[in-house]
Structures are given as C-alpha cells and as structure tokens.
Design a protein around this motif. Structure first.
Motif, PDB file in Angstrom:
ATOM      1  N   UNK A  83      36.022  26.001  35.195  1.00 44.02           N
ATOM      2  CA  UNK A  83      36.566  26.666  36.372  1.00 44.02           C
ATOM      3  C   UNK A  83      37.914  26.083  36.791  1.00 44.02           C
ATOM      4  N   UNK A  84      38.074  24.753  36.649  1.00 50.47           N
ATOM      5  CA  UNK A  84      39.348  24.139  37.024  1.00 50.47           C
ATOM      6  C   UNK A  84      40.481  24.673  36.148  1.00 50.47           C
ATOM      7  N   UNK A  85      40.196  24.830  34.866  1.00 50.25           N
ATOM      8  CA  UNK A  85      41.198  25.335  33.928  1.00 50.25           C
ATOM      9  C   UNK A  85      41.545  26.783  34.233  1.00 50.25           C
ATOM     10  N   UNK A  86      40.532  27.585  34.555  1.00 47.38           N
ATOM     11  CA  UNK A  86      40.760  28.999  34.831  1.00 47.38           C
ATOM     12  C   UNK A  86      41.702  29.179  36.025  1.00 47.38           C
ATOM     13  N   UNK A  87      41.468  28.426  37.078  1.00 49.85           N
ATOM     14  CA  UNK A  87      42.333  28.508  38.254  1.00 49.85           C
ATOM     15  C   UNK A  87      43.737  27.992  37.934  1.00 49.85           C
ATOM     16  N   UNK A  88      43.803  26.854  37.265  1.00 48.63           N
ATOM     17  CA  UNK A  88      45.108  26.243  36.977  1.00 48.63           C
ATOM     18  C   UNK A  88      45.951  27.113  36.055  1.00 48.63           C
ATOM     19  N   UNK A  89      45.313  27.679  35.038  1.00 49.69           N
ATOM     20  CA  UNK A  89      46.059  28.493  34.080  1.00 49.69           C
ATOM     21  C   UNK A  89      46.604  29.758  34.737  1.00 49.69           C
ATOM     22  N   UNK A  90      45.786  30.432  35.540  1.00 51.31           N
ATOM     23  CA  UNK A  90      46.261  31.641  36.202  1.00 51.31           C
ATOM     24  C   UNK A  90      47.386  31.301  37.178  1.00 51.31           C
ATOM     25  N   UNK A  91      47.273  30.157  37.846  1.00 49.69           N
ATOM     26  CA  UNK A  91      48.350  29.715  38.730  1.00 49.69           C
ATOM     27  C   UNK A  91      49.643  29.497  37.950  1.00 49.69           C
ATOM     28  N   UNK A  92      49.517  28.871  36.798  1.00 49.92           N
ATOM     29  CA  UNK A  92      50.670  28.615  35.937  1.00 49.92           C
ATOM     30  C   UNK A  92      51.332  29.932  35.505  1.00 49.92           C
ATOM     31  N   UNK A  93      50.517  30.893  35.112  1.00 53.67           N
ATOM     32  CA  UNK A  93      51.042  32.185  34.666  1.00 53.67           C
ATOM     33  C   UNK A  93      51.763  32.896  35.807  1.00 53.67           C
ATOM     34  N   UNK A  94      51.160  32.914  36.988  1.00 56.30           N
ATOM     35  CA  UNK A  94      51.797  33.560  38.137  1.00 56.30           C
ATOM     36  C   UNK A  94      53.107  32.862  38.499  1.00 56.30           C
ATOM     37  N   UNK A  95      53.117  31.533  38.445  1.00 58.11           N
ATOM     38  CA  UNK A  95      54.349  30.790  38.720  1.00 58.11           C
ATOM     39  C   UNK A  95      55.446  31.177  37.739  1.00 58.11           C
ATOM     40  N   UNK A 117      35.954  35.169  41.645  1.00 55.91           N
ATOM     41  CA  UNK A 117      37.061  34.291  41.259  1.00 55.91           C
ATOM     42  C   UNK A 117      38.422  34.818  41.701  1.00 55.91           C
ATOM     43  N   UNK A 118      38.718  36.061  41.403  1.00 51.27           N
ATOM     44  CA  UNK A 118      40.062  36.577  41.658  1.00 51.27           C
ATOM     45  C   UNK A 118      40.394  36.702  43.152  1.00 51.27           C
ATOM     46  N   UNK A 119      39.497  37.214  43.997  1.00 53.78           N
ATOM     47  CA  UNK A 119      39.812  37.220  45.426  1.00 53.78           C
ATOM     48  C   UNK A 119      39.997  35.805  45.983  1.00 53.78           C
ATOM     49  N   UNK A 120      39.187  34.850  45.495  1.00 52.50           N
ATOM     50  CA  UNK A 120      39.336  33.463  45.955  1.00 52.50           C
ATOM     51  C   UNK A 120      40.678  32.899  45.513  1.00 52.50           C
ATOM     52  N   UNK A 121      41.078  33.202  44.289  1.00 51.03           N
ATOM     53  CA  UNK A 121      42.383  32.754  43.801  1.00 51.03           C
ATOM     54  C   UNK A 121      43.496  33.278  44.698  1.00 51.03           C
ATOM     55  N   UNK A 122      43.447  34.576  45.012  1.00 50.98           N
ATOM     56  CA  UNK A 122      44.478  35.181  45.861  1.00 50.98           C
ATOM     57  C   UNK A 122      44.487  34.537  47.244  1.00 50.98           C
ATOM     58  N   UNK A 123      43.305  34.349  47.803  1.00 50.74           N
ATOM     59  CA  UNK A 123      43.212  33.788  49.156  1.00 50.74           C
ATOM     60  C   UNK A 123      43.804  32.386  49.235  1.00 50.74           C
TER      61      UNK A 123
END
Length: 264
Positions: A83-95, A117-123
């Motif tokens: 889960x840590x990787x999933x959040x970090x990687x998507x953050x990296x891609x968006x950046x 996962x995705x709504x939490x990421x956005x929030x």
C-alpha cells in the motif's frame, strides 16, 4: 492522445490542445475467473480513456496496473503492490504530470478494488500545496438499462465479459466460462447488516473472482456498455476542463490551514 506515442514536439502541442487535462487509466493484474485475461481491468480503463480522448482532447497516461489488489492474492497470476508503494508511486506520477504542464488529472479506475484507495489519495493531496488538481473520475454510463440479462454482476460477469468481447475478442475464452453461475456466498452477511467492513469483504462473497453468469455475454451488449462509458467519460472530461472553482477553493482552504481562524 496517448502519452507514450507522442514525440517531444507533439507532446508539447498535446498538452496545450488538451488544456492541461490528463487521464490516468488505473487497473490491476488479477484473476478474472477462467475465461478473461489477468489484465482485463487495465485494458478496459485504457481503452475507455483513449476513445474518450478522441472525442474530447485529453492526454492519456500509459495503462497503469499499480492499484490496490490484495483481495486476489490467493489466486495465480495476481500482482499485489504494498500500500505504501501504491500511494507513493501514484503521487510520483501525478507530480511528474504536473511538472509537464498537466494541471488537471483524472484518475479513471477499471478496478473495483480501487474504490477506497483513489478517493483517499485525492483527499490527502491537501497535505501540500501543489501546482495541479486531481479528480477521482466515476463517469456515468447512461442508457444501459435493460442491456444485461443477469442481475448479479461485478467481476468476470456478463457485463465485464461482454465489454471484453467487444474490445478484446481475441483474449476472451468463452469456451472456458464456468459451467455454473456463481452467486455470492454471503459469508459476512451478518457483519454487513451490523455495518462492519472487514478485509474479507470480497473474498467472503466471491473467492473464485467470478460473479454471476458470463455465458450470457455478447459483443453487442459490450458495445452498448463500452460506448456508454466513453460518453460518460467525455462529459466528465468536459466538466473538469470547465471547472473554474476547485483551484480557488484549494487556495482558500490551504490559507486557512496555514492561518486557522474562527469563522464565527
């Protein structure tokens, strides 16, 4: 416009033509009963994003398999990312997308397991001030009532199999569709009635990653479903392009975070 297919000059032009709007089609690699490929969710999300972008210009990121997929880890072929990787990687891609001028990013999921996962990421993006805004896209597929014969759908079902027959016929093995329909085992029904959600929510219902009766699937049904999803995404992209409110609200909110004041 597919990100990976563009040359450098074409990319610069595409960002401008898209008005800085991009789509990340997100799926996973997981079992889809015995008749659909492991990449079904990715294929559908990417196909939908590309078709919508043809009608309303948007920059489509390469098919993205790095979602939340813990519920299928017990079956062959599943790829589960921490889960840590999933959040970090998507953050990296968006950046990175923001760095290249994509200021409005739509997360389009083809996988039900991303629904939390995705709504939490956005929030949680509000933890920092960023030069872009992210939207969790849930486009409405209107006009599809009556297309399906079965009521129980959700995974490798009549709906998903029909869509796959339409967009990826060569990858569907209808001869291997389970001989018997699969109805939810409802093994956590009492917990659900009480309002509890456990890690076994999906497994308790569909441990074989198969829902309903895929034998009733047809490419014609798939066309209706797929085209409705594309139309819904086109509307969503246009709404995001026209959104002149969210950026100001974020600025207003973050100013309040830096200097909390009593609003009363």
């Amino acid at each position: 416009m597919r990100w990976e297919n563009l040359t450098v000059p074409d990319f610069v032009e595409a960002v401008e033509k898209c008005q800085g709007v991009g789509i990340i089609p997100i799926g996973v690699i997981e079992a889809h009963a015995s008749h659909l490929p492991l990449g079904t969710d990715i294929f559908e999300a990417h196909w939908t994003a590309c078709r919508a972008a043809e009608r309303e210009p948007a920059l489509v990121f390469p098919a993205y398999p790095y979602g939340i997929n813990h519920e299928s880890a017990h079956l062959p072929g599943a790829i589960v990312f921490k889960r840590e990787l999933v959040f970090s990687l998507l953050q990296n891609v968006c950046d990175e997308m923001g760095r290249h001028g994509v200021r409005k990013i739509i997360l389009l999921s083809g996988h039900g397991g991303n629904r939390h996962f995705l709504p939490l990421f956005v929030q949680t993006l509000l933890e920092e001030d960023r030069n872009y805004c992210v939207y969790y896209g849930t486009p409405r597929a209107e006009g599809t009532d009556g297309v399906l014969e079965t009521k129980e759908t959700g995974h490798a079902c009549e709906a998903e199999t029909s869509t796959s027959l339409f967009i990826n016929r060569e990858l569907v093995k209808m001869e291997d569709v389970p001989k018997e329909p699969f109805t939810s085992l409802r093994r956590s029904e009492e917990l659900k009635k009480a309002g509890a959600y456990s890690p076994m929510d999906w497994y308790a219902m569909y441990p074989r990653m198969y829902v309903g009766d895929a034998s009733k699937a047809t490419a014609e049904k798939g066309r209706a479903l797929a085209e409705a999803r594309v139309a819904g995404l086109v509307k969503l992209v246009r709404a995001v392009k026209n959104d002149a409110v969210t950026e100001g609200l974020i600025d207003e909110f973050l100013q309040g975070v830096d200097e909390p004041k009593n609003p009363w």
